[in-house]
Design a protein around this motif. Sequence first.
Motif, PDB file in Angstrom:
ATOM      1  N   GLN A   8       0.807  -1.219   0.000  1.00  0.00           N
ATOM      2  CA  GLN A   8       0.000   0.000   0.000  1.00  0.00           C
ATOM      3  C   GLN A   8       0.843   1.272   0.000  1.00  0.00           C
ATOM      4  OE1 GLN A   8      -2.517  -0.509   3.408  1.00  0.00           O
ATOM      5  NE2 GLN A   8      -3.320  -2.463   2.663  1.00  0.00           N
ATOM      6  N   ASN A   9       2.075   1.185   0.426  1.00  0.00           N
ATOM      7  CA  ASN A   9       2.903   2.389   0.540  1.00  0.00           C
ATOM      8  C   ASN A   9       4.059   2.398  -0.457  1.00  0.00           C
ATOM      9  OD1 ASN A   9       1.996   4.046   3.161  1.00  0.00           O
ATOM     10  ND2 ASN A   9       1.661   1.884   3.523  1.00  0.00           N
ATOM     11  N   GLU A  10       5.095   1.619  -0.208  1.00  0.00           N
ATOM     12  CA  GLU A  10       6.281   1.692  -1.067  1.00  0.00           C
ATOM     13  C   GLU A  10       5.974   1.335  -2.521  1.00  0.00           C
ATOM     14  OE1 GLU A  10      10.092   0.350   0.149  1.00  0.00           O
ATOM     15  OE2 GLU A  10       9.612   0.445   2.278  1.00  0.00           O
ATOM     16  N   MET A  11       5.221   0.270  -2.737  1.00  0.00           N
ATOM     17  CA  MET A  11       4.954  -0.151  -4.112  1.00  0.00           C
ATOM     18  C   MET A  11       4.007   0.815  -4.811  1.00  0.00           C
ATOM     19  SD  MET A  11       4.767  -4.318  -3.858  1.00  0.00           S
ATOM     20  CE  MET A  11       5.243  -4.635  -5.549  1.00  0.00           C
ATOM     21  N   SER A  12       2.963   1.231  -4.114  1.00  0.00           N
ATOM     22  CA  SER A  12       1.992   2.134  -4.741  1.00  0.00           C
ATOM     23  C   SER A  12       2.621   3.483  -5.052  1.00  0.00           C
ATOM     24  CB  SER A  12       0.763   2.289  -3.845  1.00  0.00           C
ATOM     25  OG  SER A  12       1.117   2.867  -2.606  1.00  0.00           O
ATOM     26  N   ARG A  13       3.497   3.984  -4.165  1.00  0.00           N
ATOM     27  CA  ARG A  13       4.164   5.264  -4.424  1.00  0.00           C
ATOM     28  C   ARG A  13       5.068   5.186  -5.649  1.00  0.00           C
ATOM     29  NH1 ARG A  13       4.761   5.865   1.322  1.00  0.00           N
ATOM     30  NH2 ARG A  13       6.879   5.050   1.190  1.00  0.00           N
ATOM     31  N   ALA A  14       5.655   4.011  -5.854  1.00  0.00           N
ATOM     32  CA  ALA A  14       6.534   3.829  -7.017  1.00  0.00           C
ATOM     33  C   ALA A  14       5.744   3.463  -8.277  1.00  0.00           C
ATOM     34  CB  ALA A  14       7.558   2.733  -6.721  1.00  0.00           C
ATOM     35  N   GLY A  15       4.446   3.308  -8.126  1.00  0.00           N
ATOM     36  CA  GLY A  15       3.610   2.960  -9.276  1.00  0.00           C
ATOM     37  C   GLY A  15       3.781   1.524  -9.719  1.00  0.00           C
ATOM     38  N   ILE A  16       4.103   0.638  -8.763  1.00  0.00           N
ATOM     39  CA  ILE A  16       4.332  -0.773  -9.083  1.00  0.00           C
ATOM     40  C   ILE A  16       3.146  -1.600  -8.610  1.00  0.00           C
ATOM     41  CG2 ILE A  16       5.831  -2.768  -8.710  1.00  0.00           C
ATOM     42  CD1 ILE A  16       8.030  -0.680  -8.004  1.00  0.00           C
ATOM     43  N   GLU A  17       2.652  -2.433  -9.476  1.00  0.00           N
ATOM     44  CA  GLU A  17       1.543  -3.313  -9.119  1.00  0.00           C
ATOM     45  C   GLU A  17       2.080  -4.523  -8.367  1.00  0.00           C
ATOM     46  OE1 GLU A  17      -2.067  -5.870 -11.238  1.00  0.00           O
ATOM     47  OE2 GLU A  17      -0.758  -4.571 -12.439  1.00  0.00           O
ATOM     48  N   ASN A  18       1.431  -4.881  -7.270  1.00  0.00           N
ATOM     49  CA  ASN A  18       1.848  -6.054  -6.497  1.00  0.00           C
ATOM     50  C   ASN A  18       1.285  -7.311  -7.157  1.00  0.00           C
ATOM     51  OD1 ASN A  18       2.687  -7.895  -4.628  1.00  0.00           O
ATOM     52  ND2 ASN A  18       1.373  -7.177  -2.971  1.00  0.00           N
ATOM     53  N   ASP A  19       1.945  -7.715  -8.230  1.00  0.00           N
ATOM     54  CA  ASP A  19       1.494  -8.881  -8.994  1.00  0.00           C
ATOM     55  C   ASP A  19       2.431 -10.075  -8.828  1.00  0.00           C
ATOM     56  OD1 ASP A  19       3.688  -7.939 -10.350  1.00  0.00           O
ATOM     57  OD2 ASP A  19       2.628  -7.445 -12.194  1.00  0.00           O
ATOM     58  N   GLY A  20       3.381  -9.969  -7.876  1.00  0.00           N
ATOM     59  CA  GLY A  20       4.304 -11.070  -7.621  1.00  0.00           C
ATOM     60  C   GLY A  20       5.377 -11.251  -8.677  1.00  0.00           C
ATOM     61  N   ARG A  21       5.574 -10.256  -9.538  1.00  0.00           N
ATOM     62  CA  ARG A  21       6.530 -10.390 -10.638  1.00  0.00           C
ATOM     63  C   ARG A  21       7.843  -9.655 -10.372  1.00  0.00           C
ATOM     64  NH1 ARG A  21       5.307  -8.056 -15.108  1.00  0.00           N
ATOM     65  NH2 ARG A  21       5.930  -9.647 -16.631  1.00  0.00           N
ATOM     66  N   SER A  22       7.937  -8.936  -9.266  1.00  0.00           N
ATOM     67  CA  SER A  22       9.152  -8.179  -8.964  1.00  0.00           C
ATOM     68  C   SER A  22      10.273  -9.096  -8.479  1.00  0.00           C
ATOM     69  CB  SER A  22       8.863  -7.123  -7.894  1.00  0.00           C
ATOM     70  OG  SER A  22       7.872  -6.228  -8.329  1.00  0.00           O
ATOM     71  N   PHE A  23      11.498  -8.568  -8.516  1.00  0.00           N
ATOM     72  CA  PHE A  23      12.670  -9.273  -8.003  1.00  0.00           C
ATOM     73  C   PHE A  23      13.192  -8.550  -6.761  1.00  0.00           C
ATOM     74  CE2 PHE A  23      12.722 -10.148 -12.586  1.00  0.00           C
ATOM     75  CZ  PHE A  23      12.824 -11.535 -12.584  1.00  0.00           C
ATOM     76  N   ALA A  24      13.924  -9.291  -5.936  1.00  0.00           N
ATOM     77  CA  ALA A  24      14.609  -8.696  -4.789  1.00  0.00           C
ATOM     78  C   ALA A  24      16.072  -9.110  -4.817  1.00  0.00           C
ATOM     79  CB  ALA A  24      13.959  -9.138  -3.481  1.00  0.00           C
ATOM     80  N   ILE A  25      16.951  -8.193  -4.436  1.00  0.00           N
ATOM     81  CA  ILE A  25      18.370  -8.509  -4.276  1.00  0.00           C
ATOM     82  C   ILE A  25      18.761  -8.134  -2.853  1.00  0.00           C
ATOM     83  CG2 ILE A  25      20.725  -8.131  -5.084  1.00  0.00           C
ATOM     84  CD1 ILE A  25      19.622  -7.192  -7.745  1.00  0.00           C
ATOM     85  N   LEU A  26      19.307  -9.097  -2.123  1.00  0.00           N
ATOM     86  CA  LEU A  26      19.789  -8.844  -0.764  1.00  0.00           C
ATOM     87  C   LEU A  26      21.289  -8.600  -0.837  1.00  0.00           C
ATOM     88  CD1 LEU A  26      17.864 -11.650   1.176  1.00  0.00           C
ATOM     89  CD2 LEU A  26      17.126  -9.322   0.627  1.00  0.00           C
ATOM     90  N   VAL A  27      21.707  -7.400  -0.450  1.00  0.00           N
ATOM     91  CA  VAL A  27      23.107  -6.989  -0.576  1.00  0.00           C
ATOM     92  C   VAL A  27      23.757  -6.994   0.802  1.00  0.00           C
ATOM     93  CG1 VAL A  27      24.644  -5.149  -1.287  1.00  0.00           C
ATOM     94  CG2 VAL A  27      22.541  -5.554  -2.561  1.00  0.00           C
ATOM     95  N   SER A  28      24.895  -7.667   0.930  1.00  0.00           N
ATOM     96  CA  SER A  28      25.618  -7.660   2.207  1.00  0.00           C
ATOM     97  C   SER A  28      27.050  -7.197   1.977  1.00  0.00           C
ATOM     98  CB  SER A  28      25.553  -9.036   2.880  1.00  0.00           C
ATOM     99  OG  SER A  28      26.005 -10.053   2.004  1.00  0.00           O
ATOM    100  N   ASN A  29      27.998  -8.133   1.993  1.00  0.00           N
ATOM    101  CA  ASN A  29      29.416  -7.774   1.825  1.00  0.00           C
ATOM    102  C   ASN A  29      29.749  -7.550   0.349  1.00  0.00           C
ATOM    103  OD1 ASN A  29      30.309  -7.898   4.503  1.00  0.00           O
ATOM    104  ND2 ASN A  29      30.336 -10.124   4.429  1.00  0.00           N
ATOM    105  N   LEU A  30      29.651  -6.342  -0.109  1.00  0.00           N
ATOM    106  CA  LEU A  30      29.985  -6.068  -1.510  1.00  0.00           C
ATOM    107  C   LEU A  30      31.483  -5.955  -1.735  1.00  0.00           C
ATOM    108  CD1 LEU A  30      27.357  -3.454  -2.769  1.00  0.00           C
ATOM    109  CD2 LEU A  30      27.565  -5.850  -3.426  1.00  0.00           C
TER     110      LEU A  30
END
Length: 215
Positions: free
Chosen positions: A23-45
């Motif tokens: 309702q907040n981060e995705m909607s503000r970015a204009g992204i539909e929560n359709d389960g098609r997005s990716f996530a990257i977890l960044v730690s020790n670069l």
Amino acid sequence: IRSTRLLPIWIATLERHSDYFDQNEMSRAGIENDGRSFAILVSNLTQSTISESLDCPLLYFKKTLKILWSEFPDRAVFVKRHPITDVGAMMEAIRESKHEKVYLTEMHSGVLGRVCCVTICNSFSYAIPDAWHAGCRTMEFGKYSDGVRKLAGNNSIRPEFVDSYVYYDDKLFTSELKRLVNEGRVNRTSLNEPDEGLTDLLQYFAIKKYGQRIV
């Protein structure tokens, strides 16, 4: 004891925050929560002692962004950093990638695992199991040092939480990524509940501190 990630109260908390994220981060970015997005977890670069070189995860973070932009340009990518992440290196890598749909987030990986199709790390992160438990597909794409690779048997150091481990090979990463996207999410609700002893212990503390049991 089994994972506390399976506690009903923890899962319920993640579900509530997933709604907030939608309702907040995705909607503000204009992204539909359709389960098609990716996530990257960044730690020790730039300081990974288990990789071929200290900055090896940075190289594969750049490769990951490049491949995601090339193969899935219509899909959003949420990048979650760790407190130890070299933020300057991370931001420069994002700028270099020219990926137009990268969004930084502080949301828990268990929340991201509920809204994304695949969660990726370039050096194993202990945040990955939360996304895995949520039913998200998980990938590790990087290059361990020879010693670590030998000890891990040419696999991730925690393969039970990684659906696909890709060592070094860009083409294999691309094909495995497409495979996991096509196969879709996994229903992992059949996993065993936490030990009764752990649940009883938490109930005890809840009663002592709050005067009521955990629902």
